[in-house]
Design an enzyme around this catalytic site. Structure first.
Site, PDB file in Angstrom:
ATOM      1  N   LYS A  44       0.862  -1.192   0.000  1.00 42.85           N
ATOM      2  CA  LYS A  44       0.000   0.000   0.000  1.00 42.85           C
ATOM      3  C   LYS A  44       0.897   1.240   0.000  1.00 42.85           C
ATOM      4  O   LYS A  44       1.945   1.253   0.657  1.00 42.85           O
ATOM      5  CB  LYS A  44      -0.888  -0.011   1.251  1.00 42.85           C
ATOM      6  CG  LYS A  44      -1.713   1.257   1.481  1.00 42.85           C
ATOM      7  CD  LYS A  44      -2.785   1.488   0.434  1.00 42.85           C
ATOM      8  CE  LYS A  44      -3.503   2.829   0.638  1.00 42.85           C
ATOM      9  NZ  LYS A  44      -4.384   3.139  -0.525  1.00 42.85           N
ATOM     10  N   CYS A 127      -2.546   9.873  -6.257  1.00 40.95           N
ATOM     11  CA  CYS A 127      -3.658   9.622  -5.327  1.00 40.95           C
ATOM     12  C   CYS A 127      -4.702  10.734  -5.463  1.00 40.95           C
ATOM     13  O   CYS A 127      -4.378  11.912  -5.292  1.00 40.95           O
ATOM     14  CB  CYS A 127      -3.193   9.546  -3.878  1.00 40.95           C
ATOM     15  SG  CYS A 127      -4.613   9.325  -2.767  1.00 40.95           S
TER      16      CYS A 127
END
Ligand code: RRO
Length: 308
Positions: A44, A127
């Site tokens: 992640k 992101c």
């Protein structure tokens, strides 16, 4: 059929690995990936410090994929740095994803992992889910400044995770920037940021953060992922490899990315929904489909999309 590949000098036993995002935050989750048929363990995206992430509900399955606004929940980069020896002991390539909130953060994290045993560093410039923070990948000047700083910190291969682009001029502008730096791979694409799914019964969005705005994933985005891989494959030199991601849920999807020019692919929503058995299933489906066509290895079809 031999699906082995190589990214930036790192041998991978197969073309398929997990994508940064789903089920790759904790040691327990990463261990499951290590024990699966995924050819690498991708973490992640991490930040300087531990993050709880955005308020829930922040993920929802959709008929043809998913929408999420996770908000970078992660253990903080030092936890992943300390995990590297145990991750490496699982016997496959380890890819760390980093996603700092500033160039300074990214310099500190890339430097730390340059001095570790990780195989590849994927810097996430895309992101879409942090309130008030723009996606770096849509700010070409910032990408150039960041790459100048991040590509001189060591010899370990660096790649970047890109946002999806939708205009030819953007593919060209980004390719021109990438050519100036020793970027070894690009991962295309992140989720399509800031989409909105409305539940007409409740008359509300289906996720809570950012008024319901979130990253769209899965089948919906496969044509966008394919176009991004194809466009960059045609614009970049062979020295920049491409990892495809977006809507791969069976062997034929994986094959389409191969035709577009992918050197490897990553699986996100399908892994989230199906679990780690997806890697072996898709691998077997891809092998069967290629065998049927008489292909025995990836290069037989890689980038060989035929003009109509
Ligand atoms: O954590 C997230 O919300 C997230 C990240 Br860091 C990303 O790169 N892409 C995405 O769709 N979600």
């Amino acid at each position: 059929v031999d699906l082995s590949t190589n990214i930036a000098g790192v041998n991978l036993s197969s073309y398929l690995m997990n994508a940064s995002g789903p089920k790759c935050t904790t040691w327990e989750e990463l261990e499951v990936i290590g024990q699966s048929a995924s050819s690498a363990i991708v973490t992640k995206s991490c930040t300087m410090a531990f993050r709880e992430g955005n308020p829930e509900p922040r993920y929802s399955d959709l008929p043809l994929g998913s929408i999420q606004s996770m908000g970078l929940p992660n253990l903080g980069y030092k936890a992943y740095l300390e995990m590297v020896p145990q991750l490496k002991a699982l016997g496959k390539a380890v890819v760390v994803s980093i996603s700092g909130f500033s160039i300074e953060d990214n310099i500190e994290m890339v430097s730390a992992f340059q001095n570790s045993d990780v195989d590849l560093i994927e810097v996430n410039f895309s992101c879409p889910n942090i309130p008030g923070k723009a996606q770096v990948a849509y700010d070409f000047e910032q990408v150039e400044t960041a790459l100048a700083a991040l590509t001189v910190l060591g010899d370990k291969p660096i790649g970047i995770k890109l946002a999806p682009y939708f205009d030819m001029s953007h593919f060209i502008a980004m390719a021109e920037i990438l050519k100036k730096f020793p970027v070894k791979f690009i991962t295309c694409v992140n989720s399509i940021g800031n989409t909105l799914i409305i539940d007409p019964e409740t008359e509300s969005p289906i996720i809570k953060p950012k008024g319901g705005f979130g990253g769209l994933c899965g089948d919906y985005i496969k044509p966008i992922g394919l176009a991004n891989v194809r466009a960059f494959r045609e614009l970049l030199p062979e020295s920049v490899q491409i990892i495809g991601v977006g809507g791969i849920k069976n062997g034929v999807d994986a094959f389409e990315y191969l035709l577009a020019g992918a050197d490897a692919v990553q699986i996100a929503t399908c892994f989230e929904k199906e679990g780690a058995v997806c890697f072996e299933r898709i691998e077997n489906e891809l092998k069967a489909f290629m065998a049927q066509k008489g292909y025995t290895k990836l290069i037989d079809a890689k980038g060989k999309l035929k003009p109509l």
